[in-house]
Enzyme design. Structure first.
Site, PDB file in Angstrom:
ATOM      1  NE  ARG A 118      -3.447   0.244   2.591  1.00  0.00           N
ATOM      2  CZ  ARG A 118      -4.482   0.941   2.280  1.00  0.00           C
ATOM      3  NH1 ARG A 118      -5.408  -0.191   0.987  1.00  0.00           N
ATOM      4  NH2 ARG A 118      -4.958   1.380   2.613  1.00  0.00           N
TER       5      ARG A 118
ATOM      6  CE  LYS B 226      -5.211   6.553  -3.228  1.00  0.00           C
ATOM      7  NZ  LYS B 226      -5.931   5.699  -3.237  1.00  0.00           N
ATOM      8  CG  HIS B 227      -4.717   5.883   1.589  1.00  0.00           C
ATOM      9  ND1 HIS B 227      -3.653   4.628   1.085  1.00  0.00           N
ATOM     10  CD2 HIS B 227      -5.347   5.631   1.407  1.00  0.00           C
ATOM     11  CE1 HIS B 227      -4.448   4.591  -0.080  1.00  0.00           C
ATOM     12  NE2 HIS B 227      -5.696   4.828   0.064  1.00  0.00           N
TER      13      HIS B 227
ATOM     14  CG  HIS C 118     -10.252  -1.012   2.856  1.00  0.00           C
ATOM     15  ND1 HIS C 118      -8.685  -1.161   2.095  1.00  0.00           N
ATOM     16  CD2 HIS C 118     -10.839  -0.736   1.901  1.00  0.00           C
ATOM     17  CE1 HIS C 118      -8.770   0.015   1.335  1.00  0.00           C
ATOM     18  NE2 HIS C 118      -9.558  -0.181   0.816  1.00  0.00           N
TER      19      HIS C 118
ATOM     20  CG  ASP D  21      -9.437   5.763   2.248  1.00  0.00           C
ATOM     21  OD1 ASP D  21     -10.352   5.310   1.707  1.00  0.00           O
ATOM     22  OD2 ASP D  21      -8.626   4.720   2.294  1.00  0.00           O
TER      23      ASP D  21
END
Length: 171
Positions: free
Chosen positions: A7, A37-38, A51, A124
């Site tokens: 990621r 991001k993030h 998530h 997000d």
């Protein structure tokens, strides 16, 4: 910043900053708006997935500023038009444990104040487990706007009515 291939663009802050600057330039040279991001970054526990669940990045302030903070500052300096917050807290700037999407200390004070970002702050996805685990729906949505988010990604369809009511009653 995280482990390579997990990621992020990598684990070396200077290398990630250079790649981010190049990506931002390339994207925006083609007429698109780049998003960094993030925010605030995964920290030392990149195997936790926002998530599915919320968590707090427990990196100390000096380390964060020299690593993830450095990358975001360089992305801002490179002209990134937006920053996407995610459902991760950052205890060295907000001890409450709230994720950036719900934290004014992270979204407004850190992004806008410390990092001097003047662009668009986008959340997000708001149906992710790391977000829905906080408060009830109405309180979450109002807190997100009050924290300083400009754009809400994937809110429920009633968001306009909810926010109109919240503005009317002063929340």
């Amino acid at each position: 910043l995280s482990l390579p291939g997990v990621r992020s663009l990598g684990s070396d802050p200077e290398r990630v900053a250079v790649m981010a600057e190049s990506l931002i330039k390339g994207i925006q040279d083609q007429g698109f708006c780049a998003t960094a991001k993030h925010f605030p970054g995964e920290g030392p526990h990149p195997v936790v997935n926002p998530h599915l669940t919320a968590y707090v990045n427990d990196t100390d302030r000096e380390t964060w500023m020299a690593t993830v903070g450095k990358v975001f500052r360089r992305a801002i300096d490179a002209g990134a038009k937006s920053i996407m917050t995610t459902h991760i807290g950052l205890s060295c700037f907000d001890e409450s444990g709230l994720p950036a999407t719900l934290s004014g200390k992270l979204t407004t004070d850190l992004i806008r104040g410390v990092l001097n970002f003047e662009g668009v702050v986008v959340t997000d996805a708001l149906e992710m487990g790391g977000f829905v685990s906080f408060r009830d729906y109405e309180k979450r949505m109002i807190a997100t706007v009050n924290a300083g988010s400009d754009v809400l990604l994937w809110p429920e369809i009633d968001i306009f009515d909810l926010l109109e009511k919240a503005v009317a009653d002063g929340r």
